[in-house]
Write a protein that holds these residues in place. Structure first.
Motif, short mmCIF file in Angstrom:
data_model
loop_
_atom_site.label_atom_id
_atom_site.label_comp_id
_atom_site.label_asym_id
_atom_site.label_seq_id
_atom_site.Cartn_x
_atom_site.Cartn_y
_atom_site.Cartn_z
N ALA A 1 -4.91 -6.30 4.85
CA ALA A 1 -3.98 -5.89 3.79
C ALA A 1 -4.67 -5.74 2.44
O ALA A 1 -5.37 -6.65 1.98
N VAL A 2 -4.46 -4.59 1.80
CA VAL A 2 -5.11 -4.32 0.52
C VAL A 2 -4.13 -4.51 -0.65
O VAL A 2 -2.93 -4.32 -0.51
N GLY B 1 -10.54 -1.64 4.63
CA GLY B 1 -9.98 -0.57 5.45
C GLY B 1 -10.84 0.66 5.39
O GLY B 1 -12.05 0.59 5.13
N ASN C 1 0.83 -1.19 0.00
CA ASN C 1 0.00 0.00 0.00
C ASN C 1 0.88 1.26 0.00
O ASN C 1 1.57 1.53 0.97
N GLU D 1 -5.48 0.56 6.50
CA GLU D 1 -5.87 -0.84 6.31
C GLU D 1 -6.36 -1.48 7.61
O GLU D 1 -5.82 -1.22 8.68
N GLY E 1 -8.63 -7.07 0.37
CA GLY E 1 -8.47 -6.33 1.60
C GLY E 1 -9.63 -5.42 1.95
O GLY E 1 -10.64 -5.34 1.25
#
Length: 287
Positions: free
Chosen positions: A74-75, A42, A21, A71, A40
C-alpha cells in the motif's frame, strides 16, 4: 485538494494528500504531475513504459501522459500538480534545469530515489505549500517560489544520482541514443539503426531493451511524439505544419499515431496544455 485556478477555471496549481491510491487505473491530467511517495512500493506505469519503485521516491509525469500505480505494498503519497500557465519549465530552464531531466526524457525512468533525510526536507516544502494554500488570499508569487525550489532541488539531486550510478555500460546503445537524436525525423525503422550499428535486429532489440527497458520501436515512436508535443506546446505552428515538419506524409496519419501513443488528439493536447509563452519568444530553440 488545495487548488489555484485560472480565470477560465483551469487548475494552475494543486496539492492533494489522498488517503487511498487515486491512480489504481490509468489517468490523464492536463498538468505536470509529481508524486512524493512516502510509503509503500509497486510499479509505476507511464504510457507504454513501466518500472518498479519503493518509497521514499518521487515520480514525475508530463501533461496527458496515461499514468497509474499498481501497488505491491500500500502506497501513500502527496500529489503536486502544476500547469505550464502557472510555471513554464521551458521558460525557467536555466533556473531549475528540470526539462529533459525530470520531465520529457524517454531514456531515463521519471523517478528520484530519496534518502530518509531528503524526504523530510521535501515534506517540509509540501507542508509550506499547504500552509500557503490555507491563507485567506494565497500568494501566487510565494507558491511559484516553493514550486521552483522543489523542482530545482529535485534536478540537483537527480544530477548527482546519475553521476553516482553505475549504469550498464554499452557503447553501442550510447551510439544508438546519439543516432536517434540525430535521425529520428528521417529514420523510423529499427532496422535502419541496426544497420548503422552493424548489429543484427535481434541483438539490437535485446541490448536496447536491456539498457533502456524499451524496445527500439517504442523509443523511435516516443522520440517522434516527444518532438510533436514540443511543437504543439512551444510553437504556434498548425498541426498540418507540425506533421510535415516531422516528415509525415499527411496530418491524418500523424494524428492517428499521436492519438495511439497518447490517447488524445494533437488538437486536444494543445487545447489542454496550452501554448507556452516561449512560442512568442526567441530565447529557446530546443526542448
Amino acid at each position: 485538494m488545495n487548488k489555484v485556478f485560472s480565470e477560465t477555471g483551469n487548475v494552475l496549481l494543486g496539492l492533494d494528500h489522498p488517503e487511498d491510491n487515486k491512480l489504481v487505473s490509468p489517468s490523464q491530467f492536463s498538468e505536470y504531475t509529481i508524486l512524493v511517495i512516502t510509503e509503500g512500493e509497486g510499479t509505476f506505469h507511464a504510457d507504454f513504459a513501466s518500472f518498479a519503485f519503493a518509497a521514499p521516491v518521487i515520480l514525475f509525469s508530463t501533461p496527458q501522459q496515461s499514468i497509474y500505480i499498481k501497488e505491491t505494498k500500500a502506497v501513500k503519497y502527496a500529489m503536486l500538480q502544476f500547469h505550464s500557465d502557472f510555471y513554464c519549465i521551458e521558460y525557467h530552464r536555466n533556473e531549475v534545469a528540470c526539462n529533459g531531466l525530470l520531465f520529457n526524457n524517454i531514456y531515463m525512468e521519471p523517478s528520484l530515489k530519496l534518502a530518509p533525510e531528503e524526504l523530510g526536507s521535501y515534506m517540509q516544502l509540501v507542508s509550506q505549500i499547504s500552509d500557503e494554500f490555507q491563507q485567506p488570499d494565497p500568494s501566487d508569487i510565494v507558491l511559484r517560489a516553493y514550486l521552483q525550489l522543489f523542482l530545482a532541488k529535485s534536478s540537483s539531486i537527480k544530477i548527482k544520482s546519475i553521476e553516482k550510478q553505475k549504469v550498464f555500460k554499452n557503447d553501442k546503445m550510447d551510439l544508438f541514443k546519439q543516432l536517434l537524436e540525430e535521425n529520428f525525423l528521417t529514420l523510423h525503422k529499427p532496422s535502419d539503426y541496426a544497420s548503422l550499428l552493424a548489429m543484427t535486429p535481434n541483438n539490437f532489440t535485446k541490448q536496447c531493451t536491456r539498457r533502456f527497458n524499451k524496445t527500439p520501436s517504442l523509443l523511435i515512436q516516443e522520440r517522434l511524439i516527444l518532438e510533436a508535443k514540443k511543437q504543439l506546446h512551444l510553437t504556434r505552428l498548425s498541426i498540418k505544419e507540425i506533421a510535415f515538419g516531422l516528415m509525415f506524409q499527411d496530418e491524418y496519419y500523424f494524428s492517428r499515431l499521436f492519438k495511439k501513443m497518447t490517447k488524445i488528439s494533437p488538437q486536444a493536447f494543445r487545447n489542454t496544455t496550452g501554448i507556452s509563452i516561449v512560442a512568442d519568444l526567441s530565447i529557446s530553440k530546443h526542448y
